[in-house]
Design an enzyme around this catalytic site. Sequence first.
Site, PDB file in Angstrom:
ATOM      1  N   TYR A 140     -25.904  11.664   6.562  1.00  7.72           N
ATOM      2  CA  TYR A 140     -26.748  12.223   5.493  1.00  7.72           C
ATOM      3  C   TYR A 140     -28.163  12.521   5.995  1.00  7.72           C
ATOM      4  O   TYR A 140     -28.742  13.565   5.691  1.00  7.72           O
ATOM      5  CB  TYR A 140     -26.802  11.275   4.293  1.00  7.72           C
ATOM      6  CG  TYR A 140     -27.764  11.743   3.220  1.00  7.72           C
ATOM      7  CD1 TYR A 140     -27.563  12.944   2.546  1.00  7.72           C
ATOM      8  CD2 TYR A 140     -28.890  10.988   2.901  1.00  7.72           C
ATOM      9  CE1 TYR A 140     -28.463  13.383   1.576  1.00  7.72           C
ATOM     10  CE2 TYR A 140     -29.784  11.416   1.934  1.00  7.72           C
ATOM     11  CZ  TYR A 140     -29.566  12.615   1.276  1.00  7.72           C
ATOM     12  OH  TYR A 140     -30.455  13.042   0.321  1.00  7.72           O
ATOM     13  N   ARG A 147     -31.633  20.567   7.019  1.00  7.61           N
ATOM     14  CA  ARG A 147     -32.008  21.266   5.779  1.00  7.61           C
ATOM     15  C   ARG A 147     -33.521  21.367   5.657  1.00  7.61           C
ATOM     16  O   ARG A 147     -34.055  22.428   5.303  1.00  7.61           O
ATOM     17  CB  ARG A 147     -31.418  20.526   4.578  1.00  7.61           C
ATOM     18  CG  ARG A 147     -31.851  21.114   3.246  1.00  7.61           C
ATOM     19  CD  ARG A 147     -31.184  20.422   2.068  1.00  7.61           C
ATOM     20  NE  ARG A 147     -31.444  18.992   2.000  1.00  7.61           N
ATOM     21  CZ  ARG A 147     -31.053  18.209   1.008  1.00  7.61           C
ATOM     22  NH1 ARG A 147     -30.336  18.717   0.004  1.00  7.61           N
ATOM     23  NH2 ARG A 147     -31.335  16.919   1.004  1.00  7.61           N
ATOM     24  N   TYR A 200     -40.093  10.966  -0.175  1.00  3.90           N
ATOM     25  CA  TYR A 200     -39.556   9.646   0.167  1.00  3.90           C
ATOM     26  C   TYR A 200     -40.191   9.178   1.473  1.00  3.90           C
ATOM     27  O   TYR A 200     -40.392   9.976   2.390  1.00  3.90           O
ATOM     28  CB  TYR A 200     -38.038   9.719   0.385  1.00  3.90           C
ATOM     29  CG  TYR A 200     -37.163   9.711  -0.848  1.00  3.90           C
ATOM     30  CD1 TYR A 200     -37.665   9.415  -2.109  1.00  3.90           C
ATOM     31  CD2 TYR A 200     -35.806   9.993  -0.731  1.00  3.90           C
ATOM     32  CE1 TYR A 200     -36.830   9.409  -3.213  1.00  3.90           C
ATOM     33  CE2 TYR A 200     -34.964   9.988  -1.829  1.00  3.90           C
ATOM     34  CZ  TYR A 200     -35.482   9.690  -3.077  1.00  3.90           C
ATOM     35  OH  TYR A 200     -34.653   9.690  -4.162  1.00  3.90           O
ATOM     36  N   ARG A 213     -35.871  17.175  -8.953  1.00  8.32           N
ATOM     37  CA  ARG A 213     -34.992  16.378  -9.835  1.00  8.32           C
ATOM     38  C   ARG A 213     -34.229  17.238 -10.826  1.00  8.32           C
ATOM     39  O   ARG A 213     -33.149  16.860 -11.285  1.00  8.32           O
ATOM     40  CB  ARG A 213     -35.812  15.325 -10.571  1.00  8.32           C
ATOM     41  CG  ARG A 213     -36.475  14.305  -9.669  1.00  8.32           C
ATOM     42  CD  ARG A 213     -35.469  13.508  -8.876  1.00  8.32           C
ATOM     43  NE  ARG A 213     -36.140  12.598  -7.941  1.00  8.32           N
ATOM     44  CZ  ARG A 213     -35.482  11.857  -7.056  1.00  8.32           C
ATOM     45  NH1 ARG A 213     -34.158  11.907  -6.970  1.00  8.32           N
ATOM     46  NH2 ARG A 213     -36.132  11.069  -6.222  1.00  8.32           N
ATOM     47  N   GLU A 318     -23.388   8.480  -8.923  1.00  6.86           N
ATOM     48  CA  GLU A 318     -24.390   9.544  -9.041  1.00  6.86           C
ATOM     49  C   GLU A 318     -23.862  10.514 -10.105  1.00  6.86           C
ATOM     50  O   GLU A 318     -22.668  10.806 -10.140  1.00  6.86           O
ATOM     51  CB  GLU A 318     -24.567  10.232  -7.683  1.00  6.86           C
ATOM     52  CG  GLU A 318     -25.645  11.301  -7.671  1.00  6.86           C
ATOM     53  CD  GLU A 318     -25.902  11.845  -6.261  1.00  6.86           C
ATOM     54  OE1 GLU A 318     -26.120  11.039  -5.335  1.00  6.86           O
ATOM     55  OE2 GLU A 318     -25.864  13.071  -6.102  1.00  6.86           O
TER      56      GLU A 318
HETATM   57  C1  3EB Z   1     -31.494  10.480  -4.648  1.00  4.76           C
HETATM   58  O1  3EB Z   1     -32.022  10.565  -5.749  1.00  4.76           O
HETATM   59  C2  3EB Z   1     -30.006  10.336  -4.643  1.00  4.76           C
HETATM   60  O2  3EB Z   1     -29.865  15.321  -0.708  1.00  4.76           O
HETATM   61  O3  3EB Z   1     -29.538  17.041  -2.002  1.00  4.76           O
HETATM   62  C3  3EB Z   1     -29.385  13.248  -5.199  1.00  4.76           C
HETATM   63  C4  3EB Z   1     -29.432  14.641  -5.361  1.00  4.76           C
HETATM   64  C5  3EB Z   1     -29.418  12.710  -3.935  1.00  4.76           C
HETATM   65  C6  3EB Z   1     -29.518  15.472  -4.248  1.00  4.76           C
HETATM   66  C7  3EB Z   1     -29.658  15.823  -1.812  1.00  4.76           C
HETATM   67  C8  3EB Z   1     -29.488  13.550  -2.825  1.00  4.76           C
HETATM   68  C9  3EB Z   1     -29.548  14.923  -2.983  1.00  4.76           C
HETATM   69  O4  3EB Z   1     -32.139  10.472  -3.580  1.00  4.76           O
HETATM   70  C10 3EB Z   1     -29.324  11.237  -3.717  1.00  4.76           C
END
Ligand code: 3EB
Length: 324
Positions: A140, A147, A200, A213, A318
């Site tokens: 991941y 990306r 992050y 989001r 999720e």
């Molecule tokens: C998160 O909130 C959970 O890498 O495109 C959620 C939605 C998550 C999209 C992405 C990853 C992705 O980090 C994981």
Amino acid sequence: MISSTLHSCTEEDAAPPPGGAFRMAAVEFRSAPASLELGEGHVAMTVPMARPGEPGHRETWWCEEPPEIGAAGGIRFALGDEVAFCAATIEHRSVYAPVVERRYREVFDFLEGHGYRRLLRVWNFIETINAANADGLEVYRDFCKGRSDAFAAHPEFYNSMPAATGIGTTGSGISFFLLAVKDTEVRHIENRRQTPAYRYPERYGPRSPSFARATAMTARRGEPPTLFVSGTASILGHETVFEGDIEKQCATTADNIAELIANCYGPSKALADVDTVKAYVRHAHHVPFVQAFCEATFGGAALAVFNVDICRGDLLVEIEAVVG
Ligand code: 3EB
């Protein structure tokens, strides 16, 4: 302008929804090898998503005019007047970042060349998502690196990251599909309860995930927007909460989705007004609980529950949604 339907693979699509008479794409999520083809007038894609003993689900994307379908390099596309659907697959690699960057840049170049200036929604399906690649980096995180580098090379998209899902697949390789628009108004929304994913801290990987989001699309002035809610999990700030507790992870995830709906619509819509829900569940034995939770939480939404791995080893569930 663009709308979707979600059915069991054993059912025919019902009548086209309002806002779309022509199929752009049919994506089947089921136990079958990954595939990406040009079907009759639409793009046909299969995403391996194991759910033992189940036929799987078909998501159909509809637009108002017959789309132009075709192939360009590794990309398959369906182009409407205002919305584009694009998809690509990547075969298994021992390291993904360079090829993910190349494929994403190819798609971004294609979209820009055809006037689709804004990303609306992206889905990424990643094999062995929690395993280590040949360099010892989690797949991941390896994917996120490629990306992120592609976004960095395209300032227009970098400055307007859309809602996304990044999730496991039971097939091999990585595939992704996305929707982009020309002039339609889109607004990307963050969650007050969560750190933006693109900020992050580094402990989650060398490059942060590139997504918002949620993304709100206003197809017609004066009408309420359509809200595309990203894959959403039990994360507060940037930390996973309720490790090992499926019930509390579901509740926190729903609270996170409720916050995004409130941000977009105020008090006029809530979780029970969601139209479509896809839930991804790490452990097969949690599927019945998550299914019942979603049925109780999201009213009469069309629902698909899958059994696949999730991008953080401590996440059990999720959930993504579309609110019309
Ligand atoms: C998160 O909130 C959970 O890498 O495109 C959620 C939605 C998550 C999209 C992405 C990853 C992705 O980090 C994981």
